[in-house]
Scaffold this motif. Structure first.
Motif, mmCIF file in Angstrom:
data_model
loop_
_atom_site.group_PDB
_atom_site.id
_atom_site.type_symbol
_atom_site.label_atom_id
_atom_site.label_comp_id
_atom_site.label_asym_id
_atom_site.label_seq_id
_atom_site.Cartn_x
_atom_site.Cartn_y
_atom_site.Cartn_z
ATOM 1 N N PRO A 23 2.206 -38.137 10.316
ATOM 2 C CA PRO A 23 2.601 -36.990 11.141
ATOM 3 C C PRO A 23 3.594 -36.072 10.421
ATOM 4 O O PRO A 23 4.473 -36.513 9.703
ATOM 5 N N ASN A 24 3.385 -34.771 10.620
ATOM 6 C CA ASN A 24 4.193 -33.699 10.036
ATOM 7 C C ASN A 24 4.032 -33.577 8.528
ATOM 8 O O ASN A 24 4.955 -33.153 7.830
ATOM 9 N N THR A 25 2.853 -33.943 8.041
ATOM 10 C CA THR A 25 2.519 -33.733 6.634
ATOM 11 C C THR A 25 1.095 -33.205 6.542
ATOM 12 O O THR A 25 0.375 -33.113 7.529
ATOM 13 N N GLY A 26 0.688 -32.898 5.322
ATOM 14 C CA GLY A 26 -0.655 -32.411 5.089
ATOM 15 C C GLY A 26 -1.312 -33.100 3.914
ATOM 16 O O GLY A 26 -0.654 -33.769 3.122
ATOM 17 N N VAL A 27 -2.624 -32.929 3.838
ATOM 18 C CA VAL A 27 -3.408 -33.395 2.699
ATOM 19 C C VAL A 27 -4.332 -32.254 2.292
ATOM 20 O O VAL A 27 -4.572 -31.338 3.057
ATOM 21 N N CYS A 28 -4.831 -32.338 1.092
ATOM 22 C CA CYS A 28 -5.778 -31.341 0.608
ATOM 23 C C CYS A 28 -7.153 -31.969 0.508
ATOM 24 O O CYS A 28 -7.290 -33.124 0.094
ATOM 25 N N ALA A 29 -8.183 -31.215 0.902
ATOM 26 C CA ALA A 29 -9.566 -31.684 0.820
ATOM 27 C C ALA A 29 -10.446 -30.549 0.309
ATOM 28 O O ALA A 29 -10.158 -29.374 0.551
ATOM 29 N N LEU A 30 -11.496 -30.913 -0.377
ATOM 30 C CA LEU A 30 -12.465 -29.925 -0.846
ATOM 31 C C LEU A 30 -13.580 -29.843 0.191
ATOM 32 O O LEU A 30 -14.275 -30.831 0.446
ATOM 33 N N VAL A 31 -13.736 -28.681 0.812
ATOM 34 C CA VAL A 31 -14.739 -28.472 1.851
ATOM 35 C C VAL A 31 -15.566 -27.250 1.471
ATOM 36 O O VAL A 31 -15.031 -26.154 1.337
ATOM 37 N N ALA A 32 -16.857 -27.461 1.265
ATOM 38 C CA ALA A 32 -17.769 -26.367 0.909
ATOM 39 C C ALA A 32 -17.230 -25.572 -0.281
ATOM 40 O O ALA A 32 -17.294 -24.344 -0.309
ATOM 41 N N GLY A 33 -16.655 -26.278 -1.251
ATOM 42 C CA GLY A 33 -16.168 -25.639 -2.463
ATOM 43 C C GLY A 33 -14.804 -24.985 -2.357
ATOM 44 O O GLY A 33 -14.349 -24.345 -3.302
ATOM 45 N N ARG A 34 -14.127 -25.130 -1.214
ATOM 46 C CA ARG A 34 -12.800 -24.527 -1.035
ATOM 47 C C ARG A 34 -11.763 -25.617 -0.824
ATOM 48 O O ARG A 34 -12.033 -26.621 -0.176
ATOM 49 N N GLN A 35 -10.562 -25.383 -1.339
ATOM 50 C CA GLN A 35 -9.458 -26.297 -1.073
ATOM 51 C C GLN A 35 -8.899 -25.974 0.309
ATOM 52 O O GLN A 35 -8.494 -24.841 0.576
ATOM 53 N N VAL A 36 -8.898 -26.973 1.174
ATOM 54 C CA VAL A 36 -8.424 -26.809 2.538
ATOM 55 C C VAL A 36 -7.244 -27.757 2.766
ATOM 56 O O VAL A 36 -7.316 -28.935 2.436
ATOM 57 N N ALA A 37 -6.162 -27.221 3.313
ATOM 58 C CA ALA A 37 -4.985 -28.013 3.660
ATOM 59 C C ALA A 37 -5.138 -28.458 5.109
ATOM 60 O O ALA A 37 -5.321 -27.634 6.001
ATOM 61 N N VAL A 38 -5.093 -29.768 5.340
ATOM 62 C CA VAL A 38 -5.257 -30.335 6.680
ATOM 63 C C VAL A 38 -3.937 -30.970 7.078
ATOM 64 O O VAL A 38 -3.380 -31.785 6.336
ATOM 65 N N PHE A 39 -3.434 -30.587 8.255
ATOM 66 C CA PHE A 39 -2.121 -31.042 8.719
ATOM 67 C C PHE A 39 -2.231 -31.818 10.017
ATOM 68 O O PHE A 39 -3.063 -31.516 10.866
ATOM 69 N N ARG A 40 -1.354 -32.810 10.153
ATOM 70 C CA ARG A 40 -1.201 -33.570 11.391
ATOM 71 C C ARG A 40 0.232 -33.375 11.848
ATOM 72 O O ARG A 40 1.167 -33.532 11.058
#
Length: 127
Positions: A23-40
């Motif tokens: 909680p209160n952090t993020g991770v990075c993921a590659l989605v459809a060729g884009r870097q996406v920051a995902v936060f909880r």
């Protein structure tokens, strides 16, 4: 808590497990060729926006500090400290700048990001 839309497997990409994001952090993921920051955040709601910080021109937003600024949930860029709304992607300090946001849902224990939003996201740049 943010709304959790239904996850159609054709439209959503699993990026990690719920417990992979503290909680209160993020991770990075590659989605459809884009870097996406995902936060909880604290209430177990999830948000996703582009990982690209238009001010530093680096993919770093997933490493930013999550917080609340005047009632708005934000992430502060780890480079120059601009705040971006996790809901709208708008920069709090410069409303002419924003980053794309993506739909997020939870299916079972999987955090999913909307692939079509990533595919259709406009190129990012400072206005």
């Amino acid at each position: 808590m943010s709304a959790r839309p239904a996850c159609d497997m054709r439209e959503w990409a699993a990026v990690c497990r719920v417990d992979d994001i503290v909680p209160n952090t993020g991770v990075c993921a590659l989605v459809a060729g884009r870097q996406v920051a995902v936060f909880r955040v604290d209430d177990d709601s999830f948000y996703a926006l582009d990982n690209y910080d238009p001010f530093s021109r680096a993919n770093v937003l997933s490493r930013g500090i999550v917080g609340d600024l005047k009632g708005e949930v934000v992430v502060a860029s780890p480079v120059y400290k601009q705040h971006f709304s996790l809901v709208t992607g708008r920069c709090i300090e410069d409303e002419t700048v924003s980053v794309p946001v993506y739909g997020v849902c939870v299916r079972g224990e999987d955090v999913m990001v909307q692939q079509s939003a990533a595919r259709n996201a406009a190129p990012i740049g400072r206005n």
